[in-house]
Structures are given as structure tokens and as C-alpha cells.
Design a protein around this motif. Sequence first.
Motif, PDB file in Angstrom:
ATOM      1  N   SER A 138       0.787  -1.018  -0.043  1.00  0.00           N
ATOM      2  CA  SER A 138      -0.066  -0.126  -0.041  1.00  0.00           C
ATOM      3  C   SER A 138       0.755   1.206  -0.144  1.00  0.00           C
ATOM      4  CB  SER A 138      -1.008  -0.037   1.286  1.00  0.00           C
ATOM      5  OG  SER A 138      -0.133  -0.017   2.400  1.00  0.00           O
ATOM      6  N   ILE A 139       2.122   1.370   0.624  1.00  0.00           N
ATOM      7  CA  ILE A 139       2.828   2.338   0.837  1.00  0.00           C
ATOM      8  C   ILE A 139       3.229   2.717  -0.639  1.00  0.00           C
ATOM      9  CG2 ILE A 139       4.933   3.442   1.755  1.00  0.00           C
ATOM     10  CD1 ILE A 139       4.110   2.216   4.363  1.00  0.00           C
ATOM     11  N   PRO A 140       3.921   1.640  -1.418  1.00  0.00           N
ATOM     12  CA  PRO A 140       4.431   2.116  -2.626  1.00  0.00           C
ATOM     13  C   PRO A 140       3.418   2.681  -3.629  1.00  0.00           C
ATOM     14  CG  PRO A 140       5.652   0.201  -1.826  1.00  0.00           C
ATOM     15  CD  PRO A 140       4.546   0.456  -0.969  1.00  0.00           C
ATOM     16  N   LEU A 141       2.154   1.999  -3.511  1.00  0.00           N
ATOM     17  CA  LEU A 141       0.884   2.292  -4.197  1.00  0.00           C
ATOM     18  C   LEU A 141       0.365   3.893  -3.828  1.00  0.00           C
ATOM     19  CD1 LEU A 141      -1.255  -0.964  -4.506  1.00  0.00           C
ATOM     20  CD2 LEU A 141      -0.153   0.125  -6.413  1.00  0.00           C
ATOM     21  N   SER A 142       0.549   3.832  -2.428  1.00  0.00           N
ATOM     22  CA  SER A 142       0.084   5.397  -2.259  1.00  0.00           C
ATOM     23  C   SER A 142       1.018   6.353  -2.844  1.00  0.00           C
ATOM     24  CB  SER A 142       0.174   5.485  -0.643  1.00  0.00           C
ATOM     25  OG  SER A 142      -0.786   4.536  -0.113  1.00  0.00           O
ATOM     26  N   LEU A 143       2.239   6.110  -2.936  1.00  0.00           N
ATOM     27  CA  LEU A 143       3.303   6.846  -3.549  1.00  0.00           C
ATOM     28  C   LEU A 143       2.979   7.092  -5.140  1.00  0.00           C
ATOM     29  CD1 LEU A 143       5.908   8.548  -2.657  1.00  0.00           C
ATOM     30  CD2 LEU A 143       7.233   6.579  -3.571  1.00  0.00           C
ATOM     31  N   TYR A 144       2.671   5.777  -5.825  1.00  0.00           N
ATOM     32  CA  TYR A 144       2.282   5.872  -7.022  1.00  0.00           C
ATOM     33  C   TYR A 144       1.101   6.671  -7.378  1.00  0.00           C
ATOM     34  CZ  TYR A 144       0.159   4.166 -11.326  1.00  0.00           C
ATOM     35  OH  TYR A 144      -0.410   4.092 -12.677  1.00  0.00           O
ATOM     36  N   PHE A 145      -0.248   6.637  -6.587  1.00  0.00           N
ATOM     37  CA  PHE A 145      -1.128   7.541  -7.026  1.00  0.00           C
ATOM     38  C   PHE A 145      -0.870   8.983  -6.400  1.00  0.00           C
ATOM     39  CE2 PHE A 145      -3.753   3.464  -5.256  1.00  0.00           C
ATOM     40  CZ  PHE A 145      -4.034   3.192  -6.626  1.00  0.00           C
ATOM     41  N   GLU A 146      -0.115   9.224  -5.643  1.00  0.00           N
ATOM     42  CA  GLU A 146       0.446  10.821  -5.381  1.00  0.00           C
ATOM     43  C   GLU A 146       0.840  11.334  -6.487  1.00  0.00           C
ATOM     44  OE1 GLU A 146       0.466  14.119  -2.848  1.00  0.00           O
ATOM     45  OE2 GLU A 146      -0.745  12.112  -2.898  1.00  0.00           O
ATOM     46  N   PHE A 147       1.787  10.334  -7.113  1.00  0.00           N
ATOM     47  CA  PHE A 147       2.693  10.802  -8.163  1.00  0.00           C
ATOM     48  C   PHE A 147       1.844  11.200  -9.565  1.00  0.00           C
ATOM     49  CE2 PHE A 147       4.889   9.780 -12.206  1.00  0.00           C
ATOM     50  CZ  PHE A 147       6.041  10.527 -12.088  1.00  0.00           C
ATOM     51  N   ASN A 148       0.672  10.436  -9.673  1.00  0.00           N
ATOM     52  CA  ASN A 148      -0.142  10.526 -10.768  1.00  0.00           C
ATOM     53  C   ASN A 148      -1.346  11.666 -10.330  1.00  0.00           C
ATOM     54  OD1 ASN A 148       0.177   8.420 -13.112  1.00  0.00           O
ATOM     55  ND2 ASN A 148       0.626   7.282 -10.950  1.00  0.00           N
ATOM     56  N   GLN A 149      -1.547  12.009  -9.253  1.00  0.00           N
ATOM     57  CA  GLN A 149      -2.808  12.637  -8.888  1.00  0.00           C
ATOM     58  C   GLN A 149      -2.367  14.199  -8.484  1.00  0.00           C
ATOM     59  OE1 GLN A 149      -4.930  10.713  -5.992  1.00  0.00           O
ATOM     60  NE2 GLN A 149      -5.488   8.950  -7.194  1.00  0.00           N
ATOM     61  N   ASN A 150      -1.265  14.300  -7.984  1.00  0.00           N
ATOM     62  CA  ASN A 150      -0.538  15.543  -7.363  1.00  0.00           C
ATOM     63  C   ASN A 150       0.513  15.966  -8.275  1.00  0.00           C
ATOM     64  OD1 ASN A 150       0.740  17.522  -5.988  1.00  0.00           O
ATOM     65  ND2 ASN A 150       0.428  16.397  -4.054  1.00  0.00           N
ATOM     66  N   ASP A 161      17.171  13.819  -9.782  1.00  0.00           N
ATOM     67  CA  ASP A 161      18.264  12.917 -10.539  1.00  0.00           C
ATOM     68  C   ASP A 161      18.444  11.344 -10.082  1.00  0.00           C
ATOM     69  OD1 ASP A 161      19.640  13.192  -7.981  1.00  0.00           O
ATOM     70  OD2 ASP A 161      20.715  14.858  -8.732  1.00  0.00           O
ATOM     71  N   SER A 162      19.551  10.540 -10.349  1.00  0.00           N
ATOM     72  CA  SER A 162      19.440   9.149 -10.044  1.00  0.00           C
ATOM     73  C   SER A 162      19.660   9.349  -8.530  1.00  0.00           C
ATOM     74  CB  SER A 162      20.695   8.496 -10.633  1.00  0.00           C
ATOM     75  OG  SER A 162      21.846   9.322 -10.209  1.00  0.00           O
ATOM     76  N   THR A 163      20.458  10.041  -7.620  1.00  0.00           N
ATOM     77  CA  THR A 163      20.764  10.169  -6.442  1.00  0.00           C
ATOM     78  C   THR A 163      19.630  10.426  -5.714  1.00  0.00           C
ATOM     79  OG1 THR A 163      23.046  11.028  -6.883  1.00  0.00           O
ATOM     80  CG2 THR A 163      22.144  11.210  -4.497  1.00  0.00           C
ATOM     81  N   GLN A 164      18.673  11.228  -6.309  1.00  0.00           N
ATOM     82  CA  GLN A 164      17.504  11.861  -5.413  1.00  0.00           C
ATOM     83  C   GLN A 164      16.525  10.654  -5.518  1.00  0.00           C
ATOM     84  OE1 GLN A 164      17.117  15.511  -7.581  1.00  0.00           O
ATOM     85  NE2 GLN A 164      17.142  16.571  -5.600  1.00  0.00           N
ATOM     86  N   MET A 165      16.595  10.036  -6.690  1.00  0.00           N
ATOM     87  CA  MET A 165      15.545   8.861  -6.690  1.00  0.00           C
ATOM     88  C   MET A 165      15.926   7.631  -5.929  1.00  0.00           C
ATOM     89  SD  MET A 165      12.881   8.174  -8.414  1.00  0.00           S
ATOM     90  CE  MET A 165      12.918   9.225  -9.957  1.00  0.00           C
ATOM     91  N   THR A 166      17.196   7.497  -5.617  1.00  0.00           N
ATOM     92  CA  THR A 166      17.767   6.622  -4.768  1.00  0.00           C
ATOM     93  C   THR A 166      17.225   6.722  -3.359  1.00  0.00           C
ATOM     94  OG1 THR A 166      19.475   5.857  -6.345  1.00  0.00           O
ATOM     95  CG2 THR A 166      19.526   5.280  -3.933  1.00  0.00           C
ATOM     96  N   VAL A 167      17.431   8.042  -2.983  1.00  0.00           N
ATOM     97  CA  VAL A 167      16.938   8.385  -1.557  1.00  0.00           C
ATOM     98  C   VAL A 167      15.479   8.283  -1.492  1.00  0.00           C
ATOM     99  CG1 VAL A 167      16.860  10.319  -0.047  1.00  0.00           C
ATOM    100  CG2 VAL A 167      18.850   9.988  -1.389  1.00  0.00           C
ATOM    101  N   LEU A 168      14.622   8.498  -2.371  1.00  0.00           N
ATOM    102  CA  LEU A 168      13.291   8.229  -2.437  1.00  0.00           C
ATOM    103  C   LEU A 168      12.990   6.803  -2.112  1.00  0.00           C
ATOM    104  CD1 LEU A 168      10.446   9.668  -2.488  1.00  0.00           C
ATOM    105  CD2 LEU A 168      10.514   9.294  -5.270  1.00  0.00           C
ATOM    106  N   VAL A 169      13.641   6.038  -3.135  1.00  0.00           N
ATOM    107  CA  VAL A 169      13.243   4.652  -3.028  1.00  0.00           C
ATOM    108  C   VAL A 169      13.698   3.936  -1.444  1.00  0.00           C
ATOM    109  CG1 VAL A 169      13.882   2.228  -3.740  1.00  0.00           C
ATOM    110  CG2 VAL A 169      13.456   4.120  -5.425  1.00  0.00           C
ATOM    111  N   VAL A 170      14.616   4.379  -1.030  1.00  0.00           N
ATOM    112  CA  VAL A 170      15.323   4.074   0.271  1.00  0.00           C
ATOM    113  C   VAL A 170      14.344   4.530   1.424  1.00  0.00           C
ATOM    114  CG1 VAL A 170      17.256   4.283   1.990  1.00  0.00           C
ATOM    115  CG2 VAL A 170      17.661   3.884  -0.442  1.00  0.00           C
ATOM    116  N   VAL A 171      13.957   5.844   1.311  1.00  0.00           N
ATOM    117  CA  VAL A 171      13.197   6.177   2.281  1.00  0.00           C
ATOM    118  C   VAL A 171      11.821   5.548   2.397  1.00  0.00           C
ATOM    119  CG1 VAL A 171      11.745   8.255   2.910  1.00  0.00           C
ATOM    120  CG2 VAL A 171      14.108   8.608   2.302  1.00  0.00           C
ATOM    121  N   THR A 172      11.345   5.330   1.022  1.00  0.00           N
ATOM    122  CA  THR A 172      10.004   4.337   0.960  1.00  0.00           C
ATOM    123  C   THR A 172      10.123   2.929   1.546  1.00  0.00           C
ATOM    124  OG1 THR A 172       9.462   5.704  -1.120  1.00  0.00           O
ATOM    125  CG2 THR A 172       8.364   3.469  -0.575  1.00  0.00           C
TER     126      THR A 172
END
Length: 210
Positions: A138-150, A161-172
Motif C-alpha cells: 500500500s505504501i508504494p501504491l500510495s506513492l504511485y497514486f500521489e505521483f499521478n494525482q498531485n 536525478d539518480s541520487t535523489q531517486m535512490t534516496v526516495l526509494v530507500v526512504v520508501t
Amino acid sequence: MDELELLKKNWNKTSPEFKNYSDTDIYPMLHKKSSSIVKTLFYISVAELLFWLLISYLPYIFSDKMKARLETSYENPLFTALTILGFVVIGVFVYLLYKSHKSISTTDSAKKLMESILRTRKVIKYYVLYNLVMIFISIPLSLYFEFNQNTEFHDEVAAFDSTQMTVLVVVTMIVTAVFLGIIWLFYRLLYGILLKRLNKNYDELKKLEV
């Protein structure tokens, strides 16, 4: 201390008042205690169902912004399907626990009582497992819904960038793990104590069957 616990505590004492108990005396105590435990589990499950219904309904009353976001989310078939699935699973869980309580309340056989206890344990086990799996996705899905709706969030993530994306994945992943741990502890406390007592009754019944 209830009658059964008092009996077990003094079972090996020399006092005749405890030695005179037979299997037929012990079984009704185990039966009554098991029925009471499953009844409590049933009430907890009903309370949980009402809690989630209330949580789902409150945003429509107190927050127009949240109401609008939820209505947008429900336009997504996946979100709607998961929400319906969640309530269906809780509803089935409530029904199965009610059925287990009725089964234990009406049985007059130690073997059938043991089978009912085993079924109850399986129901609780699968329900907790289902909830942990749902939290995991549900948490990854919530992030997905937020990405598409917000729009703001979408633009912000799109610019990572790639580093920020990695941080986002790790935090998730960390947030998901923390929520999994919290939910696991919650259910371990909520259902674990009662299941432990139910397991004790099952062990005592096994002794009677020997």
C-alpha cells in the motif's frame, strides 16, 4: 484467577479437593474459557471493522480537500478494488470468527473443540498475514497514486536525478518497514495474548485426549 487456572496451579498438590477433578470436570472449564476468548476476538474484529469504516467516512465530513482527493483516487479502478477488497476481507474475518465462536459454544466433543480452536488460529494467522502484505504494497501504491494525482509532486519527482531517486526509494523502503513493524506489534499485542491463551487450552485438551 479463574477456576481453570486455580486448578492447574494446584494440580500436583496433595489436597483431595484438587485430586478429585476428572477429565469431565476439566473439559467444561476449557470449553467455557475457549468460547469466551473467541467471543472477545470476535468483538475486537467488529470494533476494527467499525474503526476503518469511521476512518473512511470522516474525511468526507471534516475536510473538503481530503474529500476531493479521495474522490479523485476512487476514479482509479485499482484504488477502488483494493478498498473494496480490504472491507470484504475484514467482513469475512468477522464472519469466520463469529462462526468459530458459535462452533465452540455448541460443540460437546473435545475433538471438535480442538478442531475449532485450530480453525480460529488459522483465521487469525491468515488475517494478520493479509494485513502485513497489504501494508507492504500500500505504501508504494500510495506513492504511485500521489505521483499521478498531485501535479506538484509529479513535477518534483520527475526532476529528480539518480541520487535523489535512490534516496526516495530507500526512504520508501524504510517507511514501509517501520509501518510493517508497527502493525505486526499491534496485532501481536491485540490478538497474540488471546491466541496464547487459546493455545494453552488446546494443549490441555490434547492431554485429555491422550
